[in-house]
Scaffold this motif. Structure first.
Motif, PDB file in Angstrom:
ATOM      1  N   TRP A 225      55.502  -6.161 -56.554  1.00  0.00           N
ATOM      2  CA  TRP A 225      54.088  -5.916 -56.893  1.00  0.00           C
ATOM      3  C   TRP A 225      53.562  -7.045 -57.766  1.00  0.00           C
ATOM      4  O   TRP A 225      54.293  -7.618 -58.586  1.00  0.00           O
ATOM      5  N   SER A 227      49.871  -8.152 -60.080  1.00  0.00           N
ATOM      6  CA  SER A 227      48.602  -7.647 -60.604  1.00  0.00           C
ATOM      7  C   SER A 227      48.006  -8.657 -61.570  1.00  0.00           C
ATOM      8  O   SER A 227      48.718  -9.239 -62.404  1.00  0.00           O
ATOM      9  N   ASN A 240      45.529  -6.988 -56.786  1.00  0.00           N
ATOM     10  CA  ASN A 240      46.623  -6.031 -56.642  1.00  0.00           C
ATOM     11  C   ASN A 240      47.222  -6.206 -55.262  1.00  0.00           C
ATOM     12  O   ASN A 240      46.538  -6.003 -54.254  1.00  0.00           O
ATOM     13  N   ILE A 241      48.492  -6.610 -55.204  1.00  0.00           N
ATOM     14  CA  ILE A 241      49.178  -6.691 -53.924  1.00  0.00           C
ATOM     15  C   ILE A 241      50.607  -6.192 -54.101  1.00  0.00           C
ATOM     16  O   ILE A 241      51.195  -6.306 -55.179  1.00  0.00           O
ATOM     17  N   CYS A 251      47.989  -1.053 -46.050  1.00  0.00           N
ATOM     18  CA  CYS A 251      48.627  -1.719 -47.182  1.00  0.00           C
ATOM     19  C   CYS A 251      47.688  -1.665 -48.384  1.00  0.00           C
ATOM     20  O   CYS A 251      46.469  -1.605 -48.239  1.00  0.00           O
ATOM     21  N   ASN A 253      46.605  -3.734 -50.686  1.00  0.00           N
ATOM     22  CA  ASN A 253      46.332  -5.080 -51.180  1.00  0.00           C
ATOM     23  C   ASN A 253      44.834  -5.344 -51.235  1.00  0.00           C
ATOM     24  O   ASN A 253      44.109  -5.115 -50.262  1.00  0.00           O
ATOM     25  N   HIS A 263      39.579  -6.494 -49.278  1.00  0.00           N
ATOM     26  CA  HIS A 263      40.899  -6.045 -48.853  1.00  0.00           C
ATOM     27  C   HIS A 263      41.677  -7.215 -48.267  1.00  0.00           C
ATOM     28  O   HIS A 263      41.109  -8.105 -47.629  1.00  0.00           O
ATOM     29  N   ALA A 267      51.603  -8.526 -47.789  1.00  0.00           N
ATOM     30  CA  ALA A 267      52.067  -9.570 -48.704  1.00  0.00           C
ATOM     31  C   ALA A 267      53.568  -9.804 -48.586  1.00  0.00           C
ATOM     32  O   ALA A 267      54.335  -8.933 -48.173  1.00  0.00           O
ATOM     33  N   SER A 284      50.153 -13.962 -48.660  1.00  0.00           N
ATOM     34  CA  SER A 284      49.708 -12.914 -47.745  1.00  0.00           C
ATOM     35  C   SER A 284      49.805 -13.386 -46.303  1.00  0.00           C
ATOM     36  O   SER A 284      49.814 -14.587 -46.015  1.00  0.00           O
TER      37      SER A 284
END
Length: 347
Positions: A225, A227, A240-241, A251, A253, A263, A267, A284
């Motif tokens: 993760w 952030s 956020n991914i 997903c 992300n 969006h 990732a 990504s």
């Protein structure tokens, strides 16, 4: 900002339902345009792996929930979590200083629901955790989240404004018979007071993000993760991914820039667990995100007690690279403060 020829990732958003569980006893799956106000868990028909109605004990213990808040200031980062995994509850609150490379960290791990109370709604609830020397409380509403912390060295009374932008909100199938609801929003305005060892910290440049996740999750799971809450080119920027969860056709992300959500495609995280100082590569599928993360501090814990296991590492560090906005502009990130996480859980 430079223009890019990369393809945009444009998933279809569904209108937000008023309740998560439908009349057929199953959740509404999709990527939503807002926060679901009522989880109505009592209406969920939970079945076991043989398609029979699950017994009440299984229904209780297989439901998990956690809430997380991050606030990033000019030279510090605050992270707070409360998790209810039924067999136990855990939580932490830490503040890292970039100027001195020092952290004040407090945490709890308690049996069952001892000292912990959670709510089922990201927009109308209250979560509490702790005891005399460690108290954390999160209150949620449709317009804001409120965070209070009361420890010997760290105290906070903060309000995070969530109504100014669309959150990332989705419900995805999990495993054979479960589901996970996730709601997150980053780059949000924050106000109130925050004290470290009796000294007030400046919130003038602070931005916050929150995470509400709940559902009937996999017994064993893991995720990576990333952030960010930061000011980039004089605008609020959030990211956020994740990889490893909420990937059954959806997903979790997204980025936010100047109050608008975008969006993102799935990732990939490339890093070395044996070398915690080595930079991560975060990217990504469609190329909108190309970042390098350099860890500076790690909050970690390892628990292995039969029914439960957790190998948790949350890193504070800096991101450098770029993201591509919806209009094709390339937004450069230069030593931007943020978080990265690597987590395995058996719960």
């Amino acid at each position: 900002m430079q223009k890019s020829t990369m393809n945009n990732y444009l998933p279809q958003l569904a209108a937000t339902p008023q309740q998560l569980i439908q009349s057929n006893g199953q959740p509404v799956f999709g990527l939503f345009d807002g926060s679901i106000p009522d989880f109505n868990l009592r209406d969920f028909v939970y079945q076991n792996l043989m398609d029979k109605k699950a017994n009440p004990l299984a229904r209780y213990f297989q439901y998990k929930q956690f809430q997380f808040i991050c606030v990033t200031g000019s030279d510090w980062l605050l992270a707070v979590a409360i998790a209810d995994i039924r067999y136990a509850n855990s939580g932490f609150a830490y503040l890292y200083r970039f100027d001195s490379n020092l952290a004040i960290s407090k945490g709890v791990l308690l049996p069952g629901a001892l000292g912990c109370r959670m709510s089922d709604s990201p927009s109308a609830g209250e979560a509490k955790q702790g005891f005399a020397a460690y108290k954390v409380e999160i209150k949620t509403s449709a317009t804001h989240w409120q965070l209070s912390i009361d420890t010997k060295e760290l105290k906070a009374s903060l309000t995070i404004e969530k109504a100014s932008q669309m959150p990332l909100a989705l419900c995805a199938p999990t495993g054979y018979n479960g589901w996970t609801y996730t709601e997150k929003s980053n780059a949000l305005a924050v106000s109130g007071t925050l004290e470290l060892q009796g000294k007030a910290l400046d919130l003038t440049q602070a931005l916050a993000g929150y995470d509400f996740s709940a559902g009937f999750m996999r017994r064993q799971t893991s995720w990576r993760w990333a952030s960010i809450n930061a000011v980039v080119e004089d605008q609020a920027f959030g990211l956020n991914i994740a990889a490893g969860v909420n990937e059954t056709g959806l997903c979790e992300n997204a980025l936010w820039f100047n109050g608008q959500i975008q969006h993102l495609s799935p990732a990939t995280f490339v890093f070395d667990r044996k070398d915690e100082k080595k930079p991560w590569q975060v990217s990504s599928l469609c190329g909108e995100v190309q970042l390098e993360f350099t860890p500076l501090y790690c909050r970690q814990e390892k628990v292995n007690i039969g029914l439960l296991a957790s190998n948790f590492r949350q890193y504070v560090g800096i991101y450098t690279g770029f993201v591509v906005l919806q209009n094709g502009s390339k937004l450069k990130l230069n030593a931007v403060k943020g978080l990265a996480e690597d987590h395995y859980a058996k719960w």
